[in-house]
Each structure stands twice: as structure tokens, then as C-alpha cells.
Design an enzyme around this catalytic site. Structure first.
Site, PDB file in Angstrom:
ATOM      1  N   ASP A 469       0.800  -2.343  -2.370  1.00 35.10           N
ATOM      2  CA  ASP A 469      -0.487  -2.061  -3.010  1.00 35.10           C
ATOM      3  C   ASP A 469      -0.497  -2.546  -4.465  1.00 35.10           C
ATOM      4  O   ASP A 469       0.564  -2.835  -5.034  1.00 35.10           O
ATOM      5  CB  ASP A 469      -0.741  -0.544  -2.943  1.00 35.10           C
ATOM      6  CG  ASP A 469      -2.209  -0.220  -2.756  1.00 35.10           C
ATOM      7  OD1 ASP A 469      -3.055  -1.022  -3.190  1.00 35.10           O
ATOM      8  OD2 ASP A 469      -2.508   0.832  -2.177  1.00 35.10           O
ATOM      9  N   ASP A 535     -10.881  -0.410   1.401  1.00 36.00           N
ATOM     10  CA  ASP A 535     -10.684   1.034   1.579  1.00 36.00           C
ATOM     11  C   ASP A 535     -11.850   1.642   2.343  1.00 36.00           C
ATOM     12  O   ASP A 535     -11.788   2.782   2.776  1.00 36.00           O
ATOM     13  CB  ASP A 535     -10.570   1.723   0.209  1.00 36.00           C
ATOM     14  CG  ASP A 535      -9.155   1.645  -0.347  1.00 36.00           C
ATOM     15  OD1 ASP A 535      -8.252   1.201   0.385  1.00 36.00           O
ATOM     16  OD2 ASP A 535      -8.954   2.030  -1.512  1.00 36.00           O
TER      17      ASP A 535
END
Ligand code: GLA
Length: 731
Positions: A469, A535
Site C-alpha cells: 500500500d 477502495d
């Protein structure tokens, strides 16, 4: 007009041609990039080149300006030059002369000729690499242009610039340019933000520059992703298009420029911060690869890129495992009993990879603390991660683990012991974002520390997969103590670390995530195995994000998950069928607390997972088809097997259409001659949302590919925010 020598390279394959030519000893230019123009011999090459030479306009330089892959001001090009930089103000407009040419690794003599007796040579290949090395007239700079053309007709170019002078060379910008024909009148690119990536935007190409700069130090949630020029109103299956992509995960440029002479160029490269690249004598700057893709319509361009990526040796070959990511199920509330239970349910419904997300390390109980301390937290994992991993493995699943290697919370042991490793330009730290700062892995000691910390975790545990990430933009990203710009170094270190991990742990797969879909580019994807698309798993938003992400990447490289009924980000609720059909066309996963899902929903979810497994070869190896529908409330996408033996299409109502009966859906991309059976895949839960048409009631409906492509079948009347799925199979 006469040329003393002309050397042409013709690449012809997959219905495209690329013609590169070197005239006299100038840098290579693209004379044609587009649909196939057939073979060329010396005389027709010369005609093609001469046919493209413009008459100089009044009040312009008196000679035709040849625009090379690195447009040169010294030749009279008055748009943005390909190279900007100087030796403290000197040598800012080099005159290049090519001294070495290699074609597929073999040297080609630079032909000698004269204006009265010119030499013309043509080399033809399906695919290959042209390398042209040049020196400037003063002998202070050397340039190597490497151009690769693939069998799919995809071009990529990179430049290597070497400083030969004892004075340092300050490089400001190096962009590679591809010319686009005047038929291209519009440009499409992408914008976006968190949870809303790759939103398309279009505009006419007018005189001047449309320049998209990525200054976020990562690819970016709002990255241009591609700059696609095309004939006015080009669509998925109509109009010629020319796309550019800068394959770089740091600061970067995508640009289209049109000058008054009518010449228009697509250009791409790295965006350098002031003073970021200073080349000492003998040092070389390597630009990112800049891709060019021609397509007769957007689908053609996308599928060329997909086939190109699929042909790479590192392209994932195994079935893309059905994944469960626990983020939206538990967030930071890690606990062995909960996660064991989740793994148990996951295994029963056919999950093949279990990914433990953020929260397993250091003091990371929420997003304010612990980033940088890559040690399993004894607080939440008193017996370590091994019991969970062993359990996951005993259930036959692979195990994945989350890292955010380039980040640090100030509240961490790492930040306390090495504040000098935080990226900043001076005494004052940049503003925090998600309570975090950027760790400068461009500093060798910091790089080694992070690598060793990751390796310690990977050596001690049976980890098959990393979710990598990167959750903030780089602001004021300098290297302390001087504060000089560090984004270029950081980006290179990111690639190096990926490479090292890949070499050290063969078979380790890596997901590229950055606040969702903020690291989607062809630089990162060379060293990773999928991207996290966004997301946001709300199917309304995800229909568009997935549709446009496939413009760059094939579906098997795009992670998409079925999340809870009420979406955690948008708060909207959608049926399981709509969520599943939306995610199904990518690398499917689940991100949902399965422990709290009703038995009916578990049963239906299992159905969709099985369907994914049944069709994943088709979904991950086929040709992507997207359909332009005039009604913005409706959307239709599909994937057709390469041999056209079968296809899956989804038909979606994004909103409440003004039209009651939506008319016929046409299914492009089939074999016109073949006969296909068409089956609507309907689960019991879909009956209120999708009102079956009479043809869906037929036992066996068989039609020719031509009829399905050109006449089509009536679409069902559907509630808004719903999806239907059709399977077509050659009989
Ligand atoms: C980012 C990612 C999410 C999740 C969180 C964890 O937002 O995009 O999927 O991993 O970080 O903090």
C-alpha cells in the site's frame, strides 16, 4: 527537397504499421503510426517521407521542421522541446547527430549518400527494437533512444541521456513525443480522487497544450493514466485512436500539444522537481518507458495492451485465486479467534487466498500509530501470526499480508529513532496525511532497514502474497539534511525493492495499492501481479472504474471485491447480484464480514464464486468488449474468448432509464458465421430486479453471431441499479 540518406524501419503486425525513419544523421522520427499501410521499398518509403513534408508557412523557418521522438528546438521546432536542461545555461539546445544504429541487436551502418544520389534503405519486421545513439555537435551530451515495437503494434520508447562534460548537467525535463495525425480532434484522459478513480474527461484538441502533471509522488488517484487522442466522437468500437501512457510510478507528465503548423504531438515523461537531476560527468539519466498504442476504437487499443501484457514472461499464469481481504470485515480489530472464524467461512465458500490487511504490526491499533514498525504486534497477536497462517493453509488457502513500506507514523519506534529518514525539505515536516509521513527509501540505510524488516517477516512466515500500500501523496518530499528533491530516487528505490523481493521470494505475488487505485501504471505492473482498483466497491461507481481501468490493464490484473450490501464508502445499498456481476469481470475477491452474512446470502455468494471459477479462463484471457449506449442509465460490457467460442456479457442499469423498454442489446466481437446459444444467468434473488423477456423463457435460444452482433436481443426491463448476465456459447 532532397535527402542524402534515409533509413526506414517498418514494423507491421496485428493490422498496424509503425514507420520510423532516420534522415541524414537526424534522430528517429515517426512517419506513420496507425493502421497498416502495407509493405514499403526504398522508393515508397521515400515517397511516404516526402509526402509528409510540409511547406513552410510565412513568417516561419524556411525549411520543413522534422519532428523527432525528442523534438529539437535546434531544428526549428518551436513547441515544447523534448529535452530541457543545460550546463549552467550552456548547451540548452543541442544539435544531435546519430552515430550508431542497432536493429534487433545488430548494428546497421548509417548510410552514406549525397543530395544528388541519395541512399534509401528499408528494414521490415513484425516487431523489434531500434536503438539510435547520438551525440550533440559540441560533444558534451550523448543520447540513446530505444524504441520497441511489439507484435501487437504497441510502441514504447525510452531515452538515456549521458553527460560527457566535466560541468554538471542540470536536467529539467525529458519527454518522448509521438506525432498524431490531424484526424485526431479530441482527447480523452482521466481524473479522479480517492474512491473515485479514473473518471473520463474529454475535450477538443486545440492549439496549445493540454498537460496533465502528476505531482503527487505516486502514480496518483487523479492520474491521467492515458492520454487518448482520436477522431471526433471516437468510441469503444469506432474511430481511430492514438494513446500515450507514461509508465512511471512517481511524478510524471502526459501531454498533447498542437502548434500553429498543425503538427500535434503526444508526449510523456517524468516530471522532475527543481534541481532533482544533476548529471556529473559520465552519469546517465534513464527516462521511463513511454508507451504509444494505436487502436481502431478504444477496445482495440485496450486489447492490444492486454495481449502485450499477457505475453510478458512474468504475467500471472495461474488461475487468479478467489481472494478474501479482511479490511472491511474487521478493520484494525485484529484477533485470532475472529480471523480464524472468518477463514473457516471463507474456505467453505471457495475462497482461495486470505489476506490480512492493516493492523498486525507494532502499535498499529488505528491509523495514527505504528507505521514503519514491521514487527508482529505481541499485543494483538500474542502467539504470533503463525497460528492464523497455519489455519489458513490447513484450509487450503494461500496467505497474504499487508505492508505500507514507504510510510511512517511519527508515533512509531522508527520515526523516533530515525527522524532524518522522513522526507522533508527543511526543519519543518510536510503536513501529515492520514497521520503519516513518507519514509525516504531513497536513502540507502533506510532502504536496507525496510527491506530487512520486510524480509524478517517474510522469512519467518509462510506468506504467498503482499498487499503493498501507499496511502498518501508526497508533499515537500526532500532528502534531509539538505532537503533536495527526492521523488525520483524514491520511485527508483520502490522499483528496486519490488525487484529484490521478487528475486528473493520466487512465486511471491504483490498487489499494487495506493489509497485504492492510486498506483495503476505500467511501471508498477512490471513488478507486481495486480492492482487494487479502488477502495470503493459500490457497484455503481465500480462499473465505471473497472470499465476504464481496463483501458490500460487486462481484467486479471485488476482486483475487484464483493463488499457488504450497504457500501462502507458511499452508504448505498445494492443487491448481491449487482455487486457480484460488477466485480466478476476482474480478479474477483470478497471484502465483507462473512461471519455476519445470512445463510441465503452465503449460498448466493457461493454461486457467484463458483461461476467466477467456472469462467475465469474466459474472463482472464478473452477480449474485452465495451459497448457505447446512448442512454447514460445503461451500461453493457463483455468478454469474448479469443477463439470466439463463448462470451459473457453484463447488462447494467446505473440509474432509472427514461425509456421503459430498453430495446435490443447487440453483442459485438463474435464469430459472424458461428451459431451461439444464449443463456441469461438469473439467480432467485434477481427476480424482482430483472423482468425476464420472452426469449429468456425459451428452452434453448440459438442465433448466429451475425444476428447477435447486428440485430441483438431485447434487453430485460430492470429496476435501477441492477445487473443481468448473459452467457453465449458456440453450438
Ligand atoms: C488503504 C487501502 C485499503 C486498506 C487500508 C488499510 O486505504 O486502499 O484497502 O488496505 O489502506 O489502512
Amino acid at each position: 527537397m532532397s535527402f542524402s540518406s534515409m533509413l526506414g524501419f517498418l514494423f507491421r503486425s496485428a493490422s498496424t504499421s509503425v514507420v520510423l525513419d532516420l534522415v541524414d544523421s537526424g534522430l528517429p522520427s515517426v512517419t506513420h503510426w496507425g493502421a497498416d499501410i502495407g509493405p514499403l521499398d526504398p522508393s515508397t518509403l521515400r515517397a511516404l517521407v516526402v509526402g509528409g513534408v510540409e511547406t513552410p508557412g510565412n513568417s516561419a523557418v524556411d525549411q520543413a521542421v522534422r519532428v523527432s521522438l525528442l523534438p529539437e528546438a535546434a531544428n526549428g521546432w518551436l513547441g515544447k522541446p523534448g529535452l530541457s536542461g543545460s550546463h549552467a545555461g550552456k548547451n540548452w539546445s543541442p544539435q544531435w547527430s546519430v552515430f550508431d544504429i542497432q536493429f534487433n541487436g545488430s548494428p546497421i551502418a548509417v548510410p552514406e549518400g549525397s543530395a544528388t544520389s541519395p541512399t534509401v534503405e528499408v528494414h521490415t519486421a513484425e516487431a523489434g527494437t531500434l536503438t539510435a545513439s547520438a551525440r550533440d555537435a559540441l560533444g558534451v551530451l550523448e543520447l540513446v533512444l530505444v524504441v520497441e515495437v511489439s507484435v501487437e503494434g504497441v510502441i514504447r520508447t525510452r531515452a538515456l541521456l549521458r553527460n560527457l562534460s566535466s560541468d554538471p548537467y542540470q536536467l529539467e525535463e525529458l519527454t518522448v513525443s509521438y506525432p498524431i495525425p490531424s484526424a485526431a480532434g479530441e482527447v480523452l484522459d482521466f481524473a479522479g480522487r480517492w474512491a473515485h478513480e479514473r473518471t473520463p474527461q474529454r475535450r477538443p484538441i486545440t492549439v496549445g497544450t493540454h498537460r496533465r502533471e502528476g505531482r503527487t509522488g505516486r502514480t496518483g488517484l487523479g492520474a491521467a493514466t492515458l492520454l487518448i487522442a482520436g477522431e471526433p466522437h471516437f468510441g469503444f468500437r469506432t474511430g481511430e485512436t492514438w494513446s500515450l501512457h507514461t509508465a512511471w510510478s512517481g511524478n510524471h507528465i502526459h501531454q498533447v500539444e498542437k502548434v500553429f503548423s498543425g503538427v500535434q504531438l503526444l508526449s510523456g515523461g517524468e516530471l522532475l522537481l527543481p534541481g532533482e537531476i544533476n548529471l556529473a560527468q559520465g552519469e546517465t539519466y534513464e527516462s521511463p518507458w513511454v508507451y504509444g498504442v494505436y487502436g481502431a476504437g478504444l477496445d482495440d487499443a485496450a486489447n492490444r495492451l492486454h495481449r502485450d501484457l499477457r505475453s510478458r514472461p512474468q504475467h500471472p499464469k495461474s488461475d487468479r485465486p478467489m481472494t478474501l481481504n479482511v479490511w472491511e470485515a474487521v478493520y484494525f480489530a485484529h484477533d485470532l479467534a475472529t480471523l480464524t472464524e472468518l477463514a473457516d467461512v471463507a474456505a467453505t465458500i471457495g475462497i482461495e487466498r486470505f489476506v490480512l490487511d492493516d493492523g498486525w504490526f507494532g502499535s498499529r491499533r488505528d491509523d495514527t500509530s505504528g507505521l514503519g514498525d514491521w514487527v508482529v504486534s505481541p499485543e494483538v497477536w500474542p502467539t504470533g501470526l503463525t497460528p492464523l497462517i497455519s489455519h489458513v493453509k490447513s484450509l487450503g488457502m494461500k496467505f497474504g499480508l499487508w505492508f505500507e513500506p514507504e510510510m511512517v507514523n511519527l508515533d512509531s519506534d522508527l520515526a523516533r529513532s530515525h527522524p532524518e529518514w522522513i522526507m522533508a525539505t527543511g526543519a519543518q515536516l510536510p503536513p501529515e496525511s492520514r497521520h503519516q509521513q513518507v519514509l525516504n527509501i531513497g536513502i540507502p540505510e533506510c532502504y536496507a532497514y525496510i527491506r530487512d524488516a520486510m524480509c524478517a517477516v517474510l522469512d519467518a512466515h509462510d506468506v504467498d502474497y503482499i498487499k503493498w500500500d501507499h496511502n498518501r501523496d508526497l508533499v515537500d518530499a526532500g532528502t534531509l539534511p539538505t532537503g533536495t528533491p527526492g521523488v525520483h530516487e524514491q520511485t527508483e528505490a520502490y522499483y528496486r525493492l519490488l525487484q529484490e523481493l521478487k528475486e528473493r521470494y520466487p512465486g511471491l505475488e504483490i498487489e499494487s495499492c495506493a489509497s485504492g487505485g492510486g498506483r495503476v501504471d505500467l511501471g508498477a505492473i512490471q513488478l507486481t501481479d495486480r492492482v487494487w482498483g479502488s477502495d470503493n466497491s459500490d457497484p455503481i461507481d465500480r462499473q465505471s472504474i473497472n470499465r476504464w481501468t481496463t483501458q490500460l490493464l487486462p481484467p486479471e490484473l485488476i482486483g475487484a471485491h464483493i463488499a457488504s450490501k450497504t457500501n462502507h464508502i458511499t452508504g448505498r445499498s445494492h443487491s448481491l447480484a449487482f455487486r457480484a456481476i460488477t466485480a466478476l469481470f476482474n480478479h474477483l475477491g470478497v471484502e465483507w464480514d462473512l461471519r455476519k452474512v445470512s445463510s441465503e446470502a452465503i449460498e448466493e455468494l457461493t454461486f457467484w464464486i463458483n461461476l467466477y471459477k467456472e469462467h475465469r479462463n474466459l474472463l482472464h484471457g478473452g477480449t474485452v468488449v465495451r459497448i457505447d449506449l446512448p442512454d447514460p442509465a445503461l451500461s453493457c460490457n463483455g468478454v469474448v474468448a479469443v477463439d470466439k467460442s463463448e462470451a459473457l456479457f453484463s447488462y447494467v442499469t446505473l440509474a432509472n432509464s427514461d425509456i421503459w423498454s430498453p430495446g435490443r442489446i447487440r453483442f459485438p466481437g463474435l464469430d459472424t458465421e458461428a451459431l451461439y446459444s444464449v443463456e441469461a444467468i438469473l439467480t432467485a434473488s434477481m427476480k424482482d430486479a430483472v423482468r425476464p423477456t420472452p426469449w429468456m423463457g425459451e428452452d434453448s435460444l440459438v442465433l448466429s453471431g451475425a444476428a447477435l452482433m447486428r440485430a441483438g436481443l431485447v434487453a430485460p426491463i430492470m429496476r435501477p441499479e441492477a445487473a443481468a448476465l448473459f452467457h453465449l456459447k458456440r453450438v
